[in-house]
Write a protein that holds these residues in place. Sequence first.
Motif, PDB file in Angstrom:
ATOM      1  N   GLY A   1     -20.380 -32.596   6.421  1.00 15.34           N
ATOM      2  CA  GLY A   1     -19.944 -33.977   6.560  1.00 15.34           C
ATOM      3  C   GLY A   1     -19.170 -34.462   5.351  1.00 15.34           C
ATOM      4  O   GLY A   1     -18.116 -35.101   5.485  1.00 15.34           O
ATOM      5  N   ALA A   2     -19.697 -34.178   4.173  1.00 15.66           N
ATOM      6  CA  ALA A   2     -19.009 -34.637   2.960  1.00 15.66           C
ATOM      7  C   ALA A   2     -17.583 -34.103   2.926  1.00 15.66           C
ATOM      8  O   ALA A   2     -16.636 -34.835   2.593  1.00 15.66           O
ATOM      9  CB  ALA A   2     -19.781 -34.189   1.722  1.00 15.66           C
TER      10      ALA A   2
ATOM     11  N   ASP B   1     -16.270 -42.840   9.997  1.00 12.84           N
ATOM     12  CA  ASP B   1     -17.196 -41.763   9.652  1.00 12.84           C
ATOM     13  C   ASP B   1     -18.161 -41.623  10.827  1.00 12.84           C
ATOM     14  O   ASP B   1     -19.089 -42.408  10.988  1.00 12.84           O
ATOM     15  CB  ASP B   1     -17.941 -42.100   8.360  1.00 12.84           C
TER      16      ASP B   1
ATOM     17  N   GLN C   1     -22.793 -39.045  11.607  1.00 17.32           N
ATOM     18  CA  GLN C   1     -24.136 -39.216  12.178  1.00 17.32           C
ATOM     19  C   GLN C   1     -24.059 -39.731  13.623  1.00 17.32           C
ATOM     20  O   GLN C   1     -24.904 -39.419  14.454  1.00 17.32           O
ATOM     21  CB  GLN C   1     -24.950 -40.183  11.310  1.00 17.32           C
TER      22      GLN C   1
ATOM     23  N   LYS D   1     -22.598 -32.742  11.421  1.00 14.95           N
ATOM     24  CA  LYS D   1     -23.954 -32.790  12.004  1.00 14.95           C
ATOM     25  C   LYS D   1     -24.044 -32.197  13.412  1.00 14.95           C
ATOM     26  O   LYS D   1     -24.083 -30.989  13.566  1.00 14.95           O
ATOM     27  CB  LYS D   1     -24.481 -34.226  11.967  1.00 14.95           C
TER      28      LYS D   1
HETATM   29  C1  LIG Z   1     -22.506 -41.026   8.006  1.00 17.02           C
HETATM   30  C2  LIG Z   1     -22.609 -39.802   7.150  1.00 17.02           C
HETATM   31  N1  LIG Z   1     -21.523 -39.367   6.499  1.00 17.02           N
HETATM   32  C3  LIG Z   1     -21.557 -38.254   5.748  1.00 17.02           C
HETATM   33  C4  LIG Z   1     -22.712 -37.529   5.591  1.00 17.02           C
HETATM   34  C5  LIG Z   1     -22.718 -36.299   4.725  1.00 17.02           C
HETATM   35  O1  LIG Z   1     -22.847 -35.166   5.502  1.00 17.02           O
HETATM   36  P1  LIG Z   1     -23.262 -33.763   4.826  1.00 17.02           P
HETATM   37  O2  LIG Z   1     -24.676 -33.922   4.352  1.00 17.02           O
HETATM   38  O3  LIG Z   1     -23.119 -32.750   5.925  1.00 17.02           O
HETATM   39  O4  LIG Z   1     -22.317 -33.518   3.707  1.00 17.02           O
HETATM   40  C6  LIG Z   1     -23.870 -37.948   6.241  1.00 17.02           C
HETATM   41  C7  LIG Z   1     -25.138 -37.211   6.065  1.00 17.02           C
HETATM   42  O5  LIG Z   1     -26.221 -37.738   6.253  1.00 17.02           O
HETATM   43  C8  LIG Z   1     -23.821 -39.115   7.044  1.00 17.02           C
HETATM   44  O6  LIG Z   1     -24.902 -39.562   7.688  1.00 17.02           O
END
Ligand SMILES: Cc1ncc(COP(=O)(O)O)c(C=O)c1O
Length: 398
Positions: A104-105, A222, A225, A251
């Motif tokens: 996600g990041a 974003d 989630q 996710k």
């Molecule tokens: C809305 C949202 N954006 C980004 C992320 C980051 O995802 P990742 O942990 O796969 O890097 C999350 C993780 O909980 C999230 O809920």
Amino acid sequence: MTQELLAIAGRHLYPNYRQPPVVLARGRGLEVWDTEGRRYLDFAAGVAVCAVGHAHPAYVAAVSEQVARLGHVSNYFYNEPNLRLAGELCRRTGMDRALFCNSGAEANEALLKLARRHFFATGQPDRVRFVAFDGSFHGRTMGALALTGQAKYQAGFGPGVGGVTHVAYGDLGAVRAAMGTDVAAILVEPVLGEGGVVPAPPGFLAGLRALADEHGALLLADEIQTGVGRTGRFLGHEHDGVQVDALSLAKGLGGGFPVGAMLCREALAGALPPGTHGSTYGGNALASAAALAVLSILDAEGLLANAEAQGEALSRGLAALAAKLPERVELERGRGLLRALVLRGTPDLRGISGRLRERGLLVTVAGDRALRFTPPLVVSGAQVEEALSVVEAVLSEG
Ligand SMILES: Cc1ncc(COP(=O)(O)O)c(C=O)c1O
């Protein structure tokens, strides 16, 4: 064996988490078992990841078949599952282009780089600022962290990436005041996830769309989630009837296999030309086959409709619990199968989730006061009932 594994954890695992002394060993559908043979009902789903549950036979078959055929070739070459996945995701989201990554990041990093470089490439190099929201969570890498609107995640990591203005979630007046000719994009979660499962107020996303248009900025969602059916629609912002310029997914997309994606409109396809952005693993054949399997199971089993129906059942049950235990529970909220029970006062969320686990229910927590429920989208009505009865038992204990 459990003690041996816990000893390795105590000695060698980097201690940046606080896991309970439980080692999970196998899963099937909504159920997981630990190394002692104890069974749990999984309403955490690896933090809203395991969309099709554990060890879904069609998922296992697709991933096994792909790893036996071709796992990874890098982006020096195309691979078939990745091209099919790009087409599927664009078809389902109304977007035109997909860029793949592994988390996600990273998907959010791609969004941020897309926005800044789009304006750089189109003669507005001073448009570099982002508007983001208090209580938001966008990931732990330095860029995503800068957009995250929770100081506790940033403490000790400064200086951070600059050029971000945070305003109150839901406050269109504050967004308007923050806009300017230097704003590249607004980044928004359709439901604040880690921030406590707070759905966007009615009209908020439409208002952001209008403000972005008025000020020549991009609107970015974003959907990490909220995406891939978690809220009962493929994308969380579909509930609001708006269209964004680009969005991030992760996710649920891989159903447990690490995969992320940034999707955007054709107008942004020139922002990141060859050499400007990439990832060795992004879009590898194995990850893409996993994501394709998730999408095909979503269709074959009607999981968007199930997420909506079971989300309503969970919502009704949690609301009934709130009515029954008003001294402990303030309210329930959420969308689809992204739901929270908001407790009163300053609850010991870790203690409560530990007691839930001891009674066989896995959940996560969000914000300071919310127990979060994000079961796999294959959850049944009986499993919702089972989870509700465990929550009631634990919260009734005082
Ligand atoms: C809305 C949202 N954006 C980004 C992320 C980051 O995802 P990742 O942990 O796969 O890097 C999350 C993780 O909980 C999230 O809920």
